[in-house]
Design an enzyme around this catalytic site. Sequence first.
Site, short mmCIF file in Angstrom:
data_model
loop_
_atom_site.label_atom_id
_atom_site.label_comp_id
_atom_site.label_asym_id
_atom_site.label_seq_id
_atom_site.Cartn_x
_atom_site.Cartn_y
_atom_site.Cartn_z
N LYS A 20 0.84 -1.21 0.00
CA LYS A 20 0.00 0.00 0.00
C LYS A 20 0.87 1.24 0.00
O LYS A 20 2.05 1.20 0.40
CB LYS A 20 -0.94 0.02 1.21
CG LYS A 20 -0.24 0.01 2.60
CD LYS A 20 0.23 1.34 3.10
CE LYS A 20 0.95 1.27 4.44
NZ LYS A 20 1.82 2.41 4.75
N PRO A 104 9.53 -4.30 -0.46
CA PRO A 104 10.67 -3.94 0.39
C PRO A 104 10.27 -3.97 1.87
O PRO A 104 9.10 -3.78 2.22
CB PRO A 104 11.01 -2.52 -0.07
CG PRO A 104 9.78 -2.00 -0.74
CD PRO A 104 9.07 -3.19 -1.31
N GLY A 112 4.98 -6.08 5.89
CA GLY A 112 4.81 -6.98 7.05
C GLY A 112 3.35 -7.07 7.46
O GLY A 112 2.84 -8.16 7.77
N SER A 113 2.64 -5.94 7.45
CA SER A 113 1.22 -5.92 7.83
C SER A 113 0.39 -6.70 6.83
O SER A 113 -0.54 -7.43 7.19
CB SER A 113 0.70 -4.48 7.88
OG SER A 113 1.50 -3.71 8.72
N ASP A 146 -1.59 -1.33 10.98
CA ASP A 146 -1.91 -1.24 9.55
C ASP A 146 -2.63 -2.48 9.02
O ASP A 146 -3.06 -2.48 7.87
CB ASP A 146 -0.62 -1.06 8.72
CG ASP A 146 -0.15 0.39 8.70
OD1 ASP A 146 -0.89 1.26 9.19
OD2 ASP A 146 0.96 0.63 8.18
O1 C5P Z 1 0.95 -1.10 15.55
P1 C5P Z 1 2.38 -1.21 15.16
O2 C5P Z 1 3.09 -2.32 15.87
O3 C5P Z 1 2.57 -1.27 13.68
O4 C5P Z 1 3.07 0.14 15.60
C1 C5P Z 1 4.47 0.30 15.71
C2 C5P Z 1 4.75 1.54 16.53
O5 C5P Z 1 4.36 2.71 15.80
C3 C5P Z 1 3.99 1.62 17.84
O6 C5P Z 1 4.70 1.01 18.88
C4 C5P Z 1 3.85 3.10 18.06
O7 C5P Z 1 5.06 3.60 18.59
C5 C5P Z 1 3.75 3.66 16.67
N1 C5P Z 1 2.35 3.90 16.22
C6 C5P Z 1 1.66 4.99 16.74
N2 C5P Z 1 0.38 5.22 16.31
C7 C5P Z 1 -0.21 4.43 15.39
C8 C5P Z 1 0.50 3.35 14.84
C9 C5P Z 1 1.79 3.11 15.28
O8 C5P Z 1 2.18 5.72 17.58
N3 C5P Z 1 -1.45 4.70 14.99
#
Ligand code: C5P
Length: 315
Positions: A20, A104, A112-113, A146
């Site tokens: 995406k 990538p 990954g998501s 995501d």
């Molecule tokens: O949810 P995910 O593991 O992908 O998020 C990785 C990091 O990105 C979280 O630990 C957080 O620090 C940050 N994040 C955030 N707000 C979001 C998504 C991610 O602060 N909506």
Amino acid sequence: MKTKVRRVASGSVEVAAHGKVNLILRVLDRRPDGYHNLWSVMQAFDLADTVVAEADGASGIHLVCEGADLPADSTNLAYRAAERVLARLNERQGIRLLVRKRLPVAAGVGGGSSDAAAAIQALATLFKTGWSRAMMAEVGQEVGSDVPFFFYGPTALVEGRGERVSPLRLEEERWLLLVNPGIAIPTSWAYEKLAAARATGRGRVSARPHMPRLATSSAAGEPPMVDWNALLAAIENDFAPVMEQEYPVLRDIRLLLLERGAQAAMLSGSGSTVFGVFSSARSAWTAADGLDQRSGWRVWVTRTCQAPVSARLTT
Ligand code: C5P
């Protein structure tokens, strides 16, 4: 708890895990749980990893990644997604997962998501769960912010932490030129940098009342229709100024794509991929000419995706 006897589909289930771009990414306020509220328009594209799932004689999850040097344990989002599915089903059946990487890694295109979403879809099919996409998205949310988008794409407005996904209709296709300069940007680091920039008055203001008006029409029961002109005028990413300051090459790429005729160009997610939007495959390929000769740069031309992600059972 009594374990249900569930018939596992024979053969393997293959799911395309599309990437995406964020056509718009606004990072709003920081929430009490540490995450940020988002207002983002995400668009899936054709370039995809492939996730294949099948039942395994041995117990546990056996993950193999081809095409990238990725961990095959619970630090891999596809592995974690499989763990969540098996836990929900109270299932002890062994699982073999193959992830063929083309997208990538740590690059802002959701690889990954998307692999995690595809693993959930593949296992839900393999175990004949009959789960709705809302159910799969709920499991996905436990794995990463995501992930839910990939059950509702190809185009959607994403809000909250990433769990509120409202499909949009975007009828025409466009071509995307993706350029990655070979930098891996961990998402959590990018959020820290953005927060630090905001604390010192740099970066954009966090919460703005005015969101771009995108929908041009909305028939009853159908997702709102958006057109590319409205989207192209609204393209932005709150990470862009901060990441371009950290890595000036990201700004160079964005400006180069505009110089080479992109209708718009922007960083995707927290980077490090920059995308340009083109009206035809030909103009995108012309703009791509020679870019892969630059040291460390990787380049892809891909079309915005029209069909939602779906599983294919192969016996
Ligand atoms: O949810 P995910 O593991 O992908 O998020 C990785 C990091 O990105 C979280 O630990 C957080 O620090 C940050 N994040 C955030 N707000 C979001 C998504 C991610 O602060 N909506």
